[in-house]
Design a protein around this motif. Sequence first.
Motif, PDB file in Angstrom:
ATOM      1  N   ILE A 165      -1.149  -6.415  -4.643  1.00  0.00           N
ATOM      2  CA  ILE A 165      -0.918  -4.882  -5.055  1.00  0.00           C
ATOM      3  C   ILE A 165      -2.166  -4.318  -5.256  1.00  0.00           C
ATOM      4  O   ILE A 165      -2.930  -4.186  -5.244  1.00  0.00           O
ATOM      5  N   HIS A 166      -2.051  -2.625  -3.654  1.00  0.00           N
ATOM      6  CA  HIS A 166      -3.586  -2.171  -3.833  1.00  0.00           C
ATOM      7  C   HIS A 166      -2.681  -0.804  -4.567  1.00  0.00           C
ATOM      8  O   HIS A 166      -1.707   0.061  -3.897  1.00  0.00           O
ATOM      9  N   LYS A 167      -3.499  -0.987  -5.434  1.00  0.00           N
ATOM     10  CA  LYS A 167      -2.949   0.312  -5.942  1.00  0.00           C
ATOM     11  C   LYS A 167      -3.769   1.852  -5.516  1.00  0.00           C
ATOM     12  O   LYS A 167      -4.959   1.589  -5.604  1.00  0.00           O
ATOM     13  N   SER A 168      -2.062   2.407  -5.496  1.00  0.00           N
ATOM     14  CA  SER A 168      -2.314   4.356  -5.053  1.00  0.00           C
ATOM     15  C   SER A 168      -2.481   5.151  -6.706  1.00  0.00           C
ATOM     16  O   SER A 168      -0.885   5.274  -6.495  1.00  0.00           O
ATOM     17  N   MET A 200       8.908   1.557 -12.419  1.00  0.00           N
ATOM     18  CA  MET A 200       8.471   0.601 -11.467  1.00  0.00           C
ATOM     19  C   MET A 200       7.637   0.739 -10.656  1.00  0.00           C
ATOM     20  O   MET A 200       6.604   0.035 -10.079  1.00  0.00           O
ATOM     21  N   ILE A 201       7.801   1.828  -9.987  1.00  0.00           N
ATOM     22  CA  ILE A 201       7.151   1.812  -8.451  1.00  0.00           C
ATOM     23  C   ILE A 201       5.320   2.826  -9.449  1.00  0.00           C
ATOM     24  O   ILE A 201       4.200   1.941  -9.301  1.00  0.00           O
ATOM     25  N   ALA A 202       5.510   3.486 -10.212  1.00  0.00           N
ATOM     26  CA  ALA A 202       4.426   3.713 -11.330  1.00  0.00           C
ATOM     27  C   ALA A 202       3.509   3.652 -11.950  1.00  0.00           C
ATOM     28  O   ALA A 202       2.905   2.659 -11.742  1.00  0.00           O
ATOM     29  N   GLN A 203       4.845   2.117 -12.683  1.00  0.00           N
ATOM     30  CA  GLN A 203       3.871   1.243 -13.262  1.00  0.00           C
ATOM     31  C   GLN A 203       2.712   0.154 -12.339  1.00  0.00           C
ATOM     32  O   GLN A 203       1.811  -0.647 -13.116  1.00  0.00           O
ATOM     33  N   MET A 255      -1.057   2.463 -18.009  1.00  0.00           N
ATOM     34  CA  MET A 255      -0.330   2.727 -19.414  1.00  0.00           C
ATOM     35  C   MET A 255      -0.400   3.927 -20.061  1.00  0.00           C
ATOM     36  O   MET A 255       0.926   4.995 -20.605  1.00  0.00           O
ATOM     37  N   LEU A 256      -1.250   4.190 -20.632  1.00  0.00           N
ATOM     38  CA  LEU A 256      -2.051   5.564 -21.595  1.00  0.00           C
ATOM     39  C   LEU A 256      -1.593   6.690 -19.872  1.00  0.00           C
ATOM     40  O   LEU A 256      -0.573   7.947 -20.754  1.00  0.00           O
ATOM     41  N   ILE A 257      -1.674   7.064 -19.219  1.00  0.00           N
ATOM     42  CA  ILE A 257      -1.293   8.146 -17.995  1.00  0.00           C
ATOM     43  C   ILE A 257       0.498   8.214 -17.985  1.00  0.00           C
ATOM     44  O   ILE A 257       1.167   9.443 -17.792  1.00  0.00           O
TER      45      ILE A 257
END
Length: 307
Positions: A4-7, A233-236, A241-243
């Motif tokens: 998963i490439h984080k954005s 689900m997308i956000a995590q 988790m802090l943000i």
Amino acid sequence: MEQIHKSPKKGFIAAIAAQLTWGMLVFYWKSIESISAYEILAMRVIMSVVTAVIILSFKSALKDSLIAMKDKKFAGMILIAGLIIVSNWGMFIYAVNNGFILESALGYFISPILTVLCGVIFFKEKPDKYIIVSVIFVSLAVIYMTISYGRPPFIALYLAITFSGYLTVKKKINAEPVAGLFLESLVVTPFALIFVIFLMVTGASSILTATIPINLLLLLSGAVTMTPLMFVMIAQKHISMLIYGILSYIAPTMQMLIGVFVYSEEFTMIEAVSLVAVICAISYFTFGQYKKSQILASTNISKPSLS
């Protein structure tokens, strides 16, 4: 395993979308308040199953979700989670449609602190000074409300306890969110169906006399339940988790503002003092989490490379 490439931008937008959706749900439940809270709850359970079946079928994950229920321990935990979250939904719908939006919002402000406390109690997580001070602030707010009202803030406490309890059970289950909600709703659906059918047969159902637009909104209750969950689900996958924890206060803030400025609920000194105490708890706890994340990041940077 797919990488998963984080954005961060995508995760931030998804988290905001989830919170805005949850905040706006006050309008949704208010728009169908002519239906009894119990019938709304039953239909929400039923339609959540229907919506989840569609999503899981599209993802080819429906069969695997059902097979998992063969594990008796897993099935028992799912049943507990289902009963807890359905009772939470019911209380929230009742609160919104009976003039307790402010108290319900306060419950969701308190919930994250209780969730952390559950981690200490049930998962043996070590409490630090930030957790202890935050719990003290929340406790003072509840005690103050109890003395001022002459009763405990039952709705706020019920919503906070059930939601943090639900998250605790979910952590033990560790199921994929949509599949988890599908199974949790599925185990209580027979009771919901029996209830709806009983009301219809006896002529006591308000659904039968409701307008077509209201019944359409009822049919969409499953989609309304699933939509913010999909955003989460997308956000995590893309933000910490802090943000997300900081952003999670958008929804109860919206609910509180809607209760005061749209539905004219009285915002007294009692609510103001209690909210300030809870915000102090949230702020101090968030500050502590930030400090710990910074220390952890600096520790990782300072470690020598083994390559």
